[in-house]
Design an enzyme around this catalytic site. Structure first.
Site, PDB file in Angstrom:
ATOM      1  N   LEU A 159      17.490   8.657  40.604  1.00 13.49           N
ATOM      2  CA  LEU A 159      18.200   8.889  41.855  1.00 13.49           C
ATOM      3  C   LEU A 159      17.267   8.875  43.051  1.00 13.49           C
ATOM      4  O   LEU A 159      16.106   9.267  42.963  1.00 13.49           O
ATOM      5  CB  LEU A 159      18.895  10.256  41.801  1.00 13.49           C
ATOM      6  CG  LEU A 159      19.704  10.555  40.536  1.00 13.49           C
ATOM      7  CD1 LEU A 159      20.152  12.010  40.540  1.00 13.49           C
ATOM      8  CD2 LEU A 159      20.888   9.606  40.434  1.00 13.49           C
ATOM      9  N   MET A 195      10.531   1.673  38.831  1.00 11.76           N
ATOM     10  CA  MET A 195      10.679   1.614  40.285  1.00 11.76           C
ATOM     11  C   MET A 195      10.724   3.007  40.885  1.00 11.76           C
ATOM     12  O   MET A 195      10.158   3.254  41.959  1.00 11.76           O
ATOM     13  CB  MET A 195      11.955   0.832  40.641  1.00 11.76           C
ATOM     14  CG  MET A 195      12.130   0.598  42.135  1.00 11.76           C
ATOM     15  SD  MET A 195      10.803  -0.396  42.867  1.00 11.76           S
ATOM     16  CE  MET A 195      10.277   0.660  44.218  1.00 11.76           C
ATOM     17  N   LYS A 196      11.375   3.949  40.215  1.00 12.48           N
ATOM     18  CA  LYS A 196      11.441   5.317  40.726  1.00 12.48           C
ATOM     19  C   LYS A 196      10.048   5.938  40.801  1.00 12.48           C
ATOM     20  O   LYS A 196       9.726   6.645  41.774  1.00 12.48           O
ATOM     21  CB  LYS A 196      12.341   6.158  39.819  1.00 12.48           C
ATOM     22  CG  LYS A 196      12.422   7.631  40.207  1.00 12.48           C
ATOM     23  CD  LYS A 196      12.974   7.848  41.600  1.00 12.48           C
ATOM     24  CE  LYS A 196      13.169   9.332  41.886  1.00 12.48           C
ATOM     25  NZ  LYS A 196      13.601   9.588  43.277  1.00 12.48           N
ATOM     26  N   LEU A 197       9.205   5.694  39.819  1.00  6.01           N
ATOM     27  CA  LEU A 197       7.851   6.239  39.856  1.00  6.01           C
ATOM     28  C   LEU A 197       7.039   5.619  40.993  1.00  6.01           C
ATOM     29  O   LEU A 197       6.247   6.310  41.646  1.00  6.01           O
ATOM     30  CB  LEU A 197       7.142   6.016  38.524  1.00  6.01           C
ATOM     31  CG  LEU A 197       7.671   6.837  37.349  1.00  6.01           C
ATOM     32  CD1 LEU A 197       6.853   6.538  36.088  1.00  6.01           C
ATOM     33  CD2 LEU A 197       7.641   8.338  37.642  1.00  6.01           C
TER      34      LEU A 197
END
Length: 296
Positions: free
Chosen positions: A120, A169-171
């Site tokens: 998220l 991508m979130k990291l």
């Protein structure tokens, strides 16, 4: 709606997501936890509360997980598979280790299930309003099946790639934001050390090319003292930077800046910033204290 939805982890982010799923007409089953307030609220709105993970699995075609990290996801999934119907989708909205995500997805695939990573972007306020960002790692077929449910709680949906790519991508996203936090904290401490107050620093940066939304929420605490300006814990930040390190290691890449940011958060957590109300902007205090600085 023909898909029955399960939701595990109806806390700060999950409550709003679950509420918006129900608002779109989906049948929802949730799993209770020690914080009864969001659970009781969702039940009052029409959700069913399952007595166990397996019971929730039996009632669900799609299960959303909003958990602290990969160890908790792996543990819950090991119970979910005991009750899920064939072809069910497990959607991991946690910020998890993509190395774990890919292995778990491969295992679930051999058992007839699908794992989707959907970390998220946004805040609990945006979750309640149905305006989160979702970074999706899924095959095209599974993504198309899942997207109408994601649209119930996300304003922006980005299909990043295949399983595991959403967490990657979130990291990378969190590397940028947490790196900013480490930079801001050190810059403010150094400023105080050489006679530049936090207020003067902000006067120079705010409205310039170096200003951004994250800067403003960070300074909501550093300058204005709002302890809840960015409700994401220091321990979760440290966890995410450790996952970033794991991802870099798996890719065979040096990650010196990520490790430097990680060490700032590790220092803060070891110095007492490991509580459930110790949030990212509070890093500024730990860096200042370590350097004998009193911020003004």
């Amino acid at each position: 709606m023909t898909e029955a939805i399960g939701f595990i982890g109806v806390g700060l982010m999950g409550h709003g997501m679950a509420k918006n799923i129900m608002a779109k007409g989906y049948d929802l089953t949730i799993l209770g936890h020690r914080n009864r307030e969001p659970v009781d609220d969702l039940v009052a709105l029409g959700a069913s509360e399952a007595g166990s993970v397996v019971d929730l699995a039996k009632a669900s075609d799609i299960v959303f997980l909003c958990l602290p990290g990969s160890p908790q996801v792996e543990a819950v999934v090991s119970d979910l598979v005991k009750g899920l119907p064939d072809g069910a989708i497990i959607v991991d909205c946690s910020t998890s280790d993509p190395v774990s995500t890919q292995k778990l997805g491969e295992t679930l695939g051999t058992q007839g299930f699908h794992l989707v990573d959907a970390p998220l972007g946004g805040t609990p306020i945006q979750a309640e309003a149905g305006k989160l960002t979702a970074l999706i790692g899924a095959t095209d077929v599974v993504f198309n099946r899942l997207k109408p449910v994601i649209d119930a709680w996300a304003e922006t949906v980005v299909h990043v790639g295949g399983p595991g790519d959403g967490h990657k991508m979130k990291l990378l996203n969190n590397f940028l934001s947490l790196g900013y936090a480490a930079l801001y904290s050190e810059a403010l401490a150094l400023g105080e050390k050489v006679g530049i107050s936090t207020q003067v620093f902000d006067n120079a940066i705010r409205g310039s090319r170096m200003d951004c939304g994250f800067y403003q929420t960070f300074m909501g605490y550093a300058l204005e003292g709002n302890r809840e300006s960015h409700k994401f814990t220091l321990t979760n930040a440290l966890k995410d930077l450790r996952y970033l390190e794991s991802m870099a290691d798996a890719a065979g890449m040096a990650n010196p800046i990520g490790n430097a940011a990680k060490n700032s958060f590790a220092m803060a957590c070891s110095a007492g910033g490991d509580g459930d109300q110790d949030y990212i902007p509070h890093l500024v205090d730990f860096v200042a204290k370590r350097n004998g600085v009193t911020r003004t």
